[in-house]
Design a protein around this motif. Structure first.
Motif, PDB file in Angstrom:
ATOM      1  N   PHE A 148       0.824  -1.207   0.000  1.00 22.58           N
ATOM      2  CA  PHE A 148       0.000   0.000   0.000  1.00 22.58           C
ATOM      3  C   PHE A 148       0.862   1.263   0.000  1.00 22.58           C
ATOM      4  O   PHE A 148       0.578   2.230  -0.698  1.00 22.58           O
ATOM      5  CB  PHE A 148      -0.932  -0.012   1.222  1.00 22.58           C
ATOM      6  N   LEU A 149       1.959   1.234   0.777  1.00 17.38           N
ATOM      7  CA  LEU A 149       2.827   2.411   0.857  1.00 17.38           C
ATOM      8  C   LEU A 149       3.870   2.432  -0.272  1.00 17.38           C
ATOM      9  O   LEU A 149       4.198   3.491  -0.810  1.00 17.38           O
ATOM     10  CB  LEU A 149       3.571   2.438   2.200  1.00 17.38           C
ATOM     11  N   GLY A 150       4.369   1.270  -0.627  1.00 16.83           N
ATOM     12  CA  GLY A 150       5.537   1.210  -1.512  1.00 16.83           C
ATOM     13  C   GLY A 150       5.205   1.364  -2.983  1.00 16.83           C
ATOM     14  O   GLY A 150       6.013   1.917  -3.736  1.00 16.83           O
ATOM     15  N   PRO A 194       2.707   3.230  -4.579  1.00 20.71           N
ATOM     16  CA  PRO A 194       2.621   4.643  -4.972  1.00 20.71           C
ATOM     17  C   PRO A 194       3.965   5.365  -4.844  1.00 20.71           C
ATOM     18  O   PRO A 194       4.341   6.153  -5.714  1.00 20.71           O
ATOM     19  CB  PRO A 194       1.608   5.221  -3.989  1.00 20.71           C
ATOM     20  N   THR A 195       4.724   5.047  -3.790  1.00 22.17           N
ATOM     21  CA  THR A 195       6.025   5.678  -3.612  1.00 22.17           C
ATOM     22  C   THR A 195       6.944   5.358  -4.795  1.00 22.17           C
ATOM     23  O   THR A 195       7.591   6.253  -5.353  1.00 22.17           O
ATOM     24  CB  THR A 195       6.676   5.176  -2.305  1.00 22.17           C
ATOM     25  N   ALA A 253       9.644  -0.829  -1.982  1.00 19.91           N
ATOM     26  CA  ALA A 253       9.681   0.480  -2.648  1.00 19.91           C
ATOM     27  C   ALA A 253      10.669   0.457  -3.813  1.00 19.91           C
ATOM     28  O   ALA A 253      10.365   0.954  -4.905  1.00 19.91           O
ATOM     29  CB  ALA A 253      10.050   1.569  -1.639  1.00 19.91           C
ATOM     30  N   TYR A 281       6.074   4.609  -7.790  1.00 18.18           N
ATOM     31  CA  TYR A 281       5.598   5.289  -9.001  1.00 18.18           C
ATOM     32  C   TYR A 281       6.076   6.739  -9.045  1.00 18.18           C
ATOM     33  O   TYR A 281       6.593   7.211 -10.055  1.00 18.18           O
ATOM     34  CB  TYR A 281       4.071   5.236  -9.076  1.00 18.18           C
ATOM     35  N   MET A 336      10.455  -2.696   4.311  1.00 16.22           N
ATOM     36  CA  MET A 336       9.874  -1.700   3.405  1.00 16.22           C
ATOM     37  C   MET A 336      10.762  -1.362   2.196  1.00 16.22           C
ATOM     38  O   MET A 336      10.266  -1.314   1.057  1.00 16.22           O
ATOM     39  CB  MET A 336       9.633  -0.432   4.250  1.00 16.22           C
TER      40      MET A 336
END
Lengths: 348, 248, 248, 348
Positions: free
Chosen positions: B65-67, B69-70, B144, B72, B140
């Motif tokens: 969920f966090l990685g 979009p990051t 990413a 991109y 994480m």
């Protein structure tokens, strides 16, 4: 119709500088310029992939400068065709209809038939040849019936034989569908064959707009002249000017040319190698130059031979292998270099 | 010759890793198979291993969920300070594990910057959320970075083509960019999950209890020695490696 | 828009990592600077941190000796079982840390396959060699993979060119291939070293004593709590990060 | 002198099949073949980078098949030049001397002067143009004074203008130093211009060896014929044969050719597009074919125009733009396609 008003944009190493241009509806318009001149940037600005630093883009009278690309309503085909590699050919073509929520399966089939790709519909685009990929990319771009087609170097990824077919296809499409086509290329031959009108862009600036005849017979400056193939550039001085017929002294030679210069003007005379014929005998006349000289270098280029002749000025001529053999052209051989006064393009 | 000497060195390296693992695994399987069976039947052992897998799964979901979009944003846009952001996101890889645990406890403990205000609603110390946060912190960067490389490998002209065909940015992302980087993201997710369940130092500081697999192994080793902890170790690695093989 | 939402998520991820680390570091620097000074003056603290750096250095040297030739063979030659060898070399990355510790203890312990015969000459348990072996085991794959990628990035035609100019294979390797992959190998060595000094779980099982930095942090945390271990954690990470910055 | 005896090797997608070849000392020998035919593999086998599955390689009578490359004593220049990017141009050139422990700084400077790279000696090779890189690679390869130079597609990474200079340079080097040069290429023009002798390799097999004239005028089979530019392939039957002069029926046309076939033989006639001239009037003679036909397609290719003419058989002709304009060539126009009997190459 596309109107470009004073468009400027810097991006990476490319830049466009206050470029203005109007492309008429139904026209086949070619933008010609060397690699790195900002042609693709211009096309991407028109398509809305970039926002210009200043200036406007109007499509059919409506400003689209700041609209997102999906609102520009034009078809765009990249040099590498950019087919979606995770979708079949059919899904690729349907993509635009899916996005615009148009349901018309017949249109896909009709277009596939027209572009002769019906047998490819279930294939993966990565397995297609360059020419096939291009036809699929055209089908995908045209399926939602846009009025304007933007082509980014559409032929440069194809081998020479496929290029011939692709040119025919594009001209055919243009004729049948009354599309406005904006085609960019660095290849002067391509521009000459295909364009209704040509714009020459160099270093992000518009240098000349006109019909192919304008551009290739009357380039506005020496940069354009040598880009469109006038390889012989002779610096000289007008000796006399009589109703458009000039006598120009260049090096140790004097040539006839036409132009509206005056006696005493410093000029450049441009001449294409393929417009210089070589002969063993002189056939002087008022409209035909015939300079006596001596061959200095010979290079065989397949069916053609490039010959450098010293006629008081060095001239590059391009002749067929057959005539080179018949004349036994080799370094040291004396020849006459002949060219019409009308094929000399004179600029100040 | 050089090739021969180099091949010998490769063999030494290969044997070092292969023997170390296979000696433990086959020593257990052949020398004390009943110990392994006892471990399987022991509910606290299976509970700890399940907790490892489950907490690792939750950490991976959060990392996705966090990685994604990051990744991109980092792949497609340039902005001032981008290199700093990329460096900071990579830091957890080099932070000593117990240091990471101390840092997480500082922030998520009951008197911490985040743990304090959240105290009435969610408990981190000695609880599942603490385990997940510790796992997320150390794993994480893998997600990413994988996502960023995946998005970088997708020609932006494909996105442009989709947009000129009428797709707004989010549709171009979901129909074109995301499917084409799915492989990278999946590999990143597997690495993230593996890194999460391998963690011990950071987790043990914020949550000794409830015990995850690696903590239980350590606990048994301290209390009863090598022979008591080895069956759990063999079980954990066999389960981990088989999940890997299935995913690949 | 999508770009905005994605940027927000990137910010959340960035803050999670940044706040977690900076809260611990600045909390210590601003809130309890004297505790940090005391830690610097404490010889057992500095001893543990030095041991971390030193053992990490030894592990990296060994990794270079083993990993560079291994990377070269893997980059240049195809042989049956190559994929298996590559997979085995990668396994330590996904092995849970305490499992790695148990495996190493099994092999290098005083009754182990290697530790047994070597018992009269070299002690692994609770000794520097054990720490180095544990660090080498978990960090080795980084070096081998970096070296392999480095060698792969060197066009074999450059080696061929060198050889046709009269260089035997080993000269072509040392004068052409090695210098051209030096950057990859150096980055691999830095990652290997960082991974080695960050390890806790594998080391703590084979050697609780002599204490390395991460073990001392854990030991202090168990005995005296967060406030006693945090200065050491801050010290360790500050030293680690500054060595990093210097090398880069 | 290089002797290759029945060399076979499979490697990746390439393979060589029992290839035998002798290259004489001092010869400029070109191996010509399409991409993927195994040319580079052959060169790498000679240089010792691969060990053959069977067969032998002898250099100056000494077998080198199983010697490591550093013992082969020949100079090798790859297509991409393979300069060492971590050394200056000077260090690159000195590398071979360092390896062979030769100390002769003057030799580096002399060679640099001869190859016009003295001003580049302190530069990094990555900053050089293609032509400069090639000259540096030649200097590096030649500094230890080898007797044999192997060139892997030496011109294909260069732009057309630089190619001309590079050809001249290579021929010059060959003449001055009495080097044996083995040069591989896929470009027939390059082979024709440069070679003393040519070997045509296709699909890992040696198909033909001979002088450029042999190869380009008398290809041994249809594969070689179409590879060396005989684009028109006419299937037909010999009607009559009289002292080497053949009359061949092909499609609805009859053409004259020369060859030692007999009446009734089924043959293929090969004809280069550049050997077909177009004319508005017929000029029949016994040794010149003149077939009446009609233009079906026209493609402008820069200075040349490619014309497809239906003369009962379809023929592709290549003529200059100037003569196409003078004859107002366009689809539908009636023309005569003319070609000498001697330019028809007949194979069974």
């Amino acid at each position: 119709m596309i109107e470009i008003e004073s468009l400027s944009r810097k991006w990476k190493n490319f830049s466009l500088d206050k470029l203005s241009l109007q492309i008429k509806a139904g026209e086949y318009f070619v933008i010609l310029g060397p690699t790195g001149s900002g042609k693709t940037l211009l096309l991407e600005l028109i398509a809305g992939f970039h926002i210009p630093d200043s200036g406007r883009v109007l499509v059919d009278g409506k400003e689209v400068t700041h609209l997102p690309p999906e609102k520009h309503n034009l078809a765009f085909v990249y040099q590498n065709y950019s087919l979606f590699p995770h979708m079949s050919v059919k899904k690729n073509i349907e993509f635009g209809m899916r996005m615009k929520k148009i349901k018309d399966p017949k249109r896909v089939l009709d277009l596939a038939r027209d572009l002769k790709i019906t047998h490819l519909l279930d294939r993966n685009p990565l397995t297609l040849s360059g020419g096939e990929q291009q036809r699929v990319a055209l089908a995908r771009a045209l399926v939602t019936d846009p009025k304007i087609l933007l082509l980014d170097e559409p032929l440069s990824a194809l081998d020479p034989r496929t290029q011939e077919n692709a040119r025919e296809l594009l001209l055919d499409l243009h004729k049948k569908t009354n599309l406005t086509v904006l085609h960019i290329t660095h290849d002067q031959t391509e521009a000459r064959i295909m364009a209704d009108r040509i714009a020459v862009v160099m270093d992000g600036k518009l240098v000349q707009v006109g019909t192919p005849e304008d551009i290739f017979e009357n380039p506005v400056d020496s940069q354009v002249a040598s880009f469109v193939g006038f390889e012989n550039v002779l610096k000289g001085r007008v000796l006399s000017a009589d109703r458009g017929l000039l006598r120009i002294e260049t090096g140790e030679a004097v040539i006839d040319a036409s132009g509206d210069m005056e006696a005493g003007d410093q000029v450049y005379a441009f001449l294409r190698p393929e417009n210089i014929a070589l002969s063993k005998t002189s056939t002087q006349s008022s409209i035909r130059n015939s300079l006596q000289g001596r061959v200095t270098e010979v290079w065989i280029l397949g069916a053609l031979v490039r010959v450098k002749v010293d006629c008081g000025v060095p001239l590059n001529a391009l002749i067929t292998r057959q005539s080179a053999e018949e004349m036994k052209i080799s370094p040291g051989v004396p020849v006459y270099a002949q060219f019409k006064a009308s094929s000399v393009h004179v600029l100040r | 010759s050089m090739t021969f000497v180099f091949s010998l060195i490769l063999l030494v390296l290969f044997l070092f890793i292969f023997l170390t693992l296979s000696n433990m695994i086959f020593g257990q399987l052949l020398g004390d198979f009943s110990g392994l069976i006892k471990a399987v039947e022991n509910s606290s052992v299976m509970g700890a291993i399940s907790l490892s897998l489950y907490a690792g799964f939750l950490a991976t979901l959060l990392a996705l969920f966090l990685g994604v979009p990051t990744g991109y944003i980092l792949a497609r846009f340039d902005f001032p300070g981008k290199r700093l952001v990329e460096s900071i996101i990579d830091v957890p890889v080099v932070v000593p594990h117990t240091v990471a645990g101390i840092a997480i406890l500082t922030v998520f403990g009951s008197r911490g910057l985040i743990g304090g205000p959240l105290e009435p609603y969610i408990q981190f110390r000695d609880a599942l959320p603490g385990i997940v946060v510790a796992m997320l912190f150390v794993s994480m960067p893998y997600l990413a970075n994988s996502a960023r490389e995946g998005f970088k490998s997708v020609d932006p002209r494909l996105e442009n083509a989709a947009r000129s065909l009428g797709a707004p940015l989010w549709k171009a992302f979901f129909f074109v960019t995301l499917p084409l980087s799915a492989r990278h993201i999946l590999i990143g997710a597997v690495m993230t999950w593996a890194r999460a369940i391998s963690e011990f130092g950071a987790v043990v500081i914020i949550a000794y209890y409830p015990m995850i697999g690696p903590t239980l192994i350590y606990d048994r080793y301290l209390s009863y020695g090598l022979s008591a902890s080895r069956p759990i170790a063999v079980l954990l690695i066999l389960i981990t490696l088989s999940i890997f093989l299935v995913i690949r």
